[in-house]
Design an enzyme around this catalytic site. Sequence first.
Site, short mmCIF file in Angstrom:
data_model
loop_
_atom_site.label_atom_id
_atom_site.label_comp_id
_atom_site.label_asym_id
_atom_site.label_seq_id
_atom_site.Cartn_x
_atom_site.Cartn_y
_atom_site.Cartn_z
N ARG A 1 -22.35 29.02 39.55
CA ARG A 1 -21.29 28.00 39.61
C ARG A 1 -21.81 26.64 39.13
O ARG A 1 -21.07 25.84 38.58
CB ARG A 1 -20.70 27.89 41.02
CG ARG A 1 -21.72 27.49 42.06
CD ARG A 1 -21.11 27.41 43.45
NE ARG A 1 -22.16 27.30 44.45
CZ ARG A 1 -21.97 26.83 45.67
NH1 ARG A 1 -20.79 26.40 46.04
NH2 ARG A 1 -22.97 26.79 46.53
N SER B 1 -17.35 23.01 45.95
CA SER B 1 -17.73 24.42 45.80
C SER B 1 -17.76 24.85 44.34
O SER B 1 -18.53 25.72 43.96
CB SER B 1 -16.73 25.31 46.55
OG SER B 1 -16.78 25.04 47.93
N GLU C 1 -2.49 26.83 44.79
CA GLU C 1 -3.01 27.42 43.56
C GLU C 1 -1.91 27.82 42.59
O GLU C 1 -2.09 27.74 41.36
CB GLU C 1 -3.88 28.64 43.89
CG GLU C 1 -5.14 28.31 44.70
CD GLU C 1 -4.89 28.18 46.21
OE1 GLU C 1 -3.75 28.46 46.66
OE2 GLU C 1 -5.82 27.81 46.94
N PHE D 1 -8.50 33.34 44.90
CA PHE D 1 -7.31 32.49 44.76
C PHE D 1 -6.99 32.19 43.29
O PHE D 1 -5.96 31.60 42.98
CB PHE D 1 -7.50 31.19 45.54
CG PHE D 1 -8.08 31.38 46.90
CD1 PHE D 1 -7.64 32.44 47.70
CD2 PHE D 1 -9.08 30.56 47.39
CE1 PHE D 1 -8.19 32.65 48.96
CE2 PHE D 1 -9.63 30.77 48.65
CZ PHE D 1 -9.18 31.81 49.44
N HIS E 1 -17.37 32.20 43.42
CA HIS E 1 -17.47 32.98 44.65
C HIS E 1 -16.90 34.39 44.48
O HIS E 1 -16.31 34.95 45.39
CB HIS E 1 -16.78 32.26 45.81
CG HIS E 1 -17.45 30.97 46.21
ND1 HIS E 1 -17.77 29.98 45.30
CD2 HIS E 1 -17.87 30.51 47.41
CE1 HIS E 1 -18.35 28.97 45.94
NE2 HIS E 1 -18.44 29.27 47.21
N ASP F 1 -18.96 34.79 54.19
CA ASP F 1 -17.52 34.57 54.40
C ASP F 1 -16.75 35.87 54.60
O ASP F 1 -15.67 35.87 55.16
CB ASP F 1 -16.91 33.80 53.22
CG ASP F 1 -17.18 32.30 53.32
OD1 ASP F 1 -17.59 31.85 54.40
OD2 ASP F 1 -16.98 31.59 52.31
N ARG G 1 -21.65 32.30 43.78
CA ARG G 1 -22.21 31.33 44.69
C ARG G 1 -23.73 31.45 44.89
O ARG G 1 -24.39 30.43 45.11
CB ARG G 1 -21.50 31.47 46.03
CG ARG G 1 -21.97 30.52 47.10
CD ARG G 1 -21.07 30.65 48.33
NE ARG G 1 -21.42 29.68 49.34
CZ ARG G 1 -22.29 29.90 50.33
NH1 ARG G 1 -22.90 31.06 50.41
NH2 ARG G 1 -22.55 28.95 51.22
#
Lengths: 283, 322
Positions: free
Chosen positions: B18, B45, B66, B91, B117, B125, B175
Amino acid sequence: MEKQTIEQLEGTASQVRRDCLRMVHAVQSGHPGASLGCTEFFVALYFNQLNHDPNFKMEGKGEDLFFLSNGHISPVWYSVLSRSGYFSPEEMNTFRKLNSRLQGHPATEEGLPGIRIASGSLGQGMSVAIGAAQAKKIDGDDSTVFVLMGDGEQEEGQVWEAAMYAAHWKVDNLIATIDLNRQQIDGPTAEIMDLIDLRAKYESFGWEVIDTLQGNDMKSVVEGLEKAKSLSRKGKPVMNLLHTEMGFGVDFMVGTHKWHGIAPNDEQLADALGQLPETIGDF
Amino acid sequence: MEKTLDLKFNYTEKKDTRSGFGDGFLEAGRRNPNVVGLCADLIGSLKMGAFQKEFPERFFQTGIAEANMMGIAAGMTINGKIPFTGTFANFSTGRVYDQIRQSIAYSGKNVKICASHAGLTLGEDGATHQILEDVGMMKMLPHMTVINPCDYNQTKAATIAIAEYDGPVYLRFGRPSWPIFTDPAQKFEIGKAWKMIEGTDVTIFATGHLVWEAVVAEAILRSEGISAEVINIHTIKPLDEEAILDSVAKTGCAVSAEEHQYNGGLGDSVAQTLARNNPAPMEYVGVNDSFGESGTPTQLLDKYGLDAANIVAAAKKVLARK
């Protein structure tokens, strides 16, 4: 393009209604109800209000842009686009047929002049219009971006994401209109999903809201759009609540959801056309 | 295990992909004033902060919305802007599939959907955020280009390259801190597979983080007398079919490796290419029809069978089927 007078606009509207009915009848599919209900709005926009160039360029720099979010009323849009010079009225004969640029719902895939985004899956058009309006601001282009949505479409969540965003980002070169005909496919909006008070909803979201109470009276529609323009560029997006009657102009279609997505048969078409003078010439 | 192996590629530093996106995005913004950014409340992020700071008039915080972000991006393309949307892969795809389908792909809009991610390596997560179906959803859309680079350098190069390409793109990255083993000066060519290691017995087609696992697997296989070819398929669509067919014509069998479901991923694209042109034994390394769970990236790649050891096992299995 010369701005038409109210009288000329009314004549054009009669032809546009004929076009809508003849297109839908020819393929026995399509959405005549709200096309007829929004005819004054489309005619006023394309023949009196928009600064636009029928020599179509996707980017539309220096032009006002229009986006149709409730894409199922494509017949009325196709009619005004062709009648204002984007493509030949004869092409309306291809509506909803194989290999046509006039898809059931508006699309860019076939390159029909005048269309800048596909629509039909509801709730997306206002977001697109906001993006186009913000891009104009970045470029210092002082044109206006218009979008039309249905009232049933207000049930889609994305509409409210967009409403929140437009106020937060002060997208004040945007004029949205809701076709407030109080009908959706399954019945009256009050029964299907009550919209209650759209003015209060949009005002609380930070919009400037006006009502055009007679959305099928040409003079009122033009005045409503003029008023909306006068309220634009003052820090808030503008909402024009356009009170219309679905099926307006044809006595047996008016004021009911029954003609939302049903085509007239031969007899019904003849009856309807008898109520609408041929002013420019049928395609 | 890596330390004692004779690896064909090495690294001195690890970094998240990222960050490669964030640095590439800033560079793309400096090269072209039409590049704009949108982010749905994940600027940190997605590493989009540097661009936002340098070009505040070209950056739009959309809030946690989104669907609206995708529509706005589509609208901004109309007068020539090149919008980059940023949010998590979950998303960026499933949540907004219809918005992407109608307003971006079908409308042929020049939007760059940048998704962080992705996959199991999101880690702790858990499965709500570990999307493993996104490549499938995106590659099924006509007009869509799908790119999944392997390390920081390749992600940065890919980000710069997609700004120069006219059309909708799905760019997938992640990530975890990951080995940087590709050239910082590489030229990223969309749709052109990269043969990283030549071999003769089996071809490993890998994408994303699993390219590194394939590099490690090649060294293990070599130490056991098996010659593996490693091809980095950074662009899953359009797929470099010629590179796939040329390699399998030589090796006679294939292993696909990806941080994605078997269904709909790189493996399916390779299998379809082989089935239609040159049927050959093939094994999949990926997630087999299950959701992920919480854990460290290393633990998850091990538990779900996605690490170098599993690529080695798949290679041996497919060799036995030749």
